[in-house]
Enzyme design. Structure first.
Site, short mmCIF file in Angstrom:
data_model
loop_
_atom_site.label_atom_id
_atom_site.label_comp_id
_atom_site.label_asym_id
_atom_site.label_seq_id
_atom_site.Cartn_x
_atom_site.Cartn_y
_atom_site.Cartn_z
N HIS A 149 37.82 37.87 39.28
CA HIS A 149 38.90 38.19 38.33
C HIS A 149 39.60 36.93 37.80
O HIS A 149 40.10 36.93 36.67
CB HIS A 149 39.93 39.10 38.99
CG HIS A 149 39.36 40.44 39.37
ND1 HIS A 149 40.01 41.32 40.18
CD2 HIS A 149 38.19 41.04 39.06
CE1 HIS A 149 39.27 42.41 40.36
NE2 HIS A 149 38.15 42.25 39.69
N PHE B 266 36.54 41.98 46.86
CA PHE B 266 36.60 40.53 46.70
C PHE B 266 37.06 40.07 45.32
O PHE B 266 36.55 39.08 44.78
CB PHE B 266 35.23 39.91 47.05
CG PHE B 266 34.57 40.56 48.23
CD1 PHE B 266 35.23 40.64 49.45
CD2 PHE B 266 33.33 41.15 48.11
CE1 PHE B 266 34.64 41.27 50.53
CE2 PHE B 266 32.73 41.80 49.19
CZ PHE B 266 33.39 41.86 50.41
N CYS B 267 37.99 40.78 44.73
CA CYS B 267 38.54 40.40 43.42
C CYS B 267 37.44 40.22 42.38
O CYS B 267 37.52 39.33 41.51
CB CYS B 267 39.39 39.13 43.50
SG CYS B 267 40.78 39.28 44.62
N ALA B 268 36.39 41.04 42.50
CA ALA B 268 35.31 41.01 41.51
C ALA B 268 34.86 42.46 41.32
O ALA B 268 33.72 42.81 41.59
CB ALA B 268 34.17 40.12 41.99
N ARG C 90 41.15 44.59 48.31
CA ARG C 90 41.42 43.88 47.07
C ARG C 90 40.20 43.17 46.57
O ARG C 90 40.03 42.81 45.48
CB ARG C 90 42.55 42.87 47.28
CG ARG C 90 43.89 43.54 47.22
CD ARG C 90 44.96 42.56 46.89
NE ARG C 90 44.89 41.41 47.81
CZ ARG C 90 45.43 40.23 47.55
NH1 ARG C 90 46.02 40.00 46.42
NH2 ARG C 90 45.36 39.26 48.43
#
Ligand code: PMP
Length: 426
Positions: free
Chosen positions: A123, A361-363, A426
């Site tokens: 992100h 993993f923020c992806a 997250r």
């Protein structure tokens, strides 16, 4: 002659940490979550300890502490410039982390520049760009190149390709050089998100073919709150200061008219993070002195040991974008069909003294695609569903073996099914 093991700059601080398990046993903590935040190494800790008695204001005083602090801060910039292979005309700006570095560059884009990103980015490299041209996540390096070429052909005007060096989800190394050469043929610039590449491999702007590079100290064994944006100075010098205030301003007139600084100072408003900068530079210097090829081989041996061990864990399937043969850094994410990855991660921590991460993993676009391909049922569409193992300096074969053994035991009895909900999603 001492028979004690030799201490080195790259020893991990806290390597001997132990945890008490519910059964009463005490075991070494196996830290396998380096991709989130790597442990501190001695070079960073000692740089901080050594400087603290001299700590003073940077660029803001005449006393000896201030002079020394200013000198060390600028020396840190020079060391990091060397580490990333900065060229004449490049600048190195200290930021808080990679997210901050990429947001800074996004704010400095000339108005007519179109940013191009693949959907599989973290992100931090997906969200800062204003109205980016988003490309479907490719399924091979060749497909990445073809997709980019189609996009570049369709564009009129200047462009910036924002691409990761190594995926924080699969660990796979992206074909940065090929993409950069192609982008440059079309007159576009390239920024490399090196957050995951830099801890594992040399990162050189010229060798990568990058115009800019961003990285985080806390992933590079220097967890004192500094990151870096390095690259071409022209857009940065022409843009509005990132933070308006002291340091960013060269002079302010009576009527409030401001002459802004150029160079790194323009985007480093306020008192800078001296300890972050100096500790990061100390690690960069230690890595530069180290035998990087030997470190690489050691990490690849651990990776082979992990992947080999996982073939004996039927409940775990490694996910990948480009296929199992694609070179990768020490990061592996696993789909655990039938198990809740977050619950498994909790059990690994609580029952085995092993630290990994579960979630997306923020992806999110990438993990959604990877979990879809792996046929993993998610608890809800926005959470779950992979378990990530990541490692580096200080990781041992025993850490890897313990993880493989514990995962095998947990998945074979379906332990992760008992707990619902991905708390670390997250
Ligand atoms: N890019 C990648 C590939 C990452 O893995 C991360 C951190 N997980 C970031 C960017 C963002 O780094 P930071 O949180 O240090 O800003």
């Amino acid at each position: 002659m001492s028979l004690l093991p030799q201490r080195t700059d790259l020893d991990v601080v806290g390597a001997g940490l132990t945890v008490r398990l519910p059964g009463g046993d005490t075991v070494p903590f196996a830290h396998l979550d380096y991709a989130a935040s790597a442990p501190c190494v001695r070079a960073a800790a000692e740089a901080v300890e050594g400087l603290l008695p001299w700590y003073g204001s940077v660029h803001r005083g005449a006393g000896i502490r201030s002079r020394r602090s200013t000198q060390e801060y600028e020396r840190a910039r020079d060391v990091i410039a060397g580490f990333v292979g900065a060229r004449p005309g490049d600048t190195v700006v200290f930021t808080r982390n990679t997210t901050d570095a990429l947001n800074l560059l996004a704010r400095c884009l000339p108005a007519d520049v179109t940013t191009i990103v693949f959907d599989g980015e973290h992100h931090a490299n997906l969200l800062p760009w204003p109205a980016p041209l988003r490309l479907a996540t490719p399924s091979s390096p060749d497909a990445a190149v073809e997709t980019l070429e189609r996009a570049l052909r369709s564009l009129r005007g200047p462009a910036l390709l924002a691409v990761t060096g190594a995926s924080n989800v699969t660990g796979e190394i992206w074909p940065v050089r090929r993409l950069a050469d192609l982008a440059h043929r079309y007159g576009a610039r390239v920024v490399v998100d090196a957050a995951q590449l830099a801890p594992h491999s040399p990162v050189d702007l010229a060798e990568l073919g990058a115009d800019y590079l961003a990285l985080s100290g806390h992933k590079l064994y220097a967890p004192f709150g500094a990151g870096v944006l390095a690259g071409r100075a022209d857009w940065l010098d022409a843009a509005a200061p990132y933070l308006r205030g002291g340091g960013a301003s060269a002079s302010v007139g009576a009527a409030g008219d401001v002459t802004w600084s150029t160079g790194p100072a323009r985007h480093e408003g306020g008192t800078p993070n001296l300890l972050g900068a100096v500790s990061l530079a100390a690690v960069c210097a230690a890595l530069t002195r180290a035998d990087r090829a030997a470190l690489h081989d050691r990490e690849q041996d651990l990776l082979a040991r992990l992947r080999g061990g996982l073939t004996g864990v039927p409940g775990a399937a490694e996910v990948s974008l480009f296929g199992p043969a694609q070179p990768r850094v020490g990061i592996v994410s696993l789909a655990l069909p039938g198990n809740d990855a977050a619950a498994v991660a909790d059990r690994l921590a609580d029952d085995h003294g092993i630290g990994v991460r579960a979630g997306q993993f923020c992806a999110h676009p990438l993990t959604r695609r990877l979990t879809g391909a792996a046929g993993v049922a998610t608890c809800d569409a926005s959470t779950a569903a992979l378990l990530r193992v990541s490692f580096g300096l200080g990781t041992t074969g025993a850490d890897i073996d313990r993880f493989v053994g514990a995962l095998g035991a947990l998945t074979s009895v379906g332990a992760g099914r008992q707990l619902v909900g991905a708390r670390t999603g997250r």
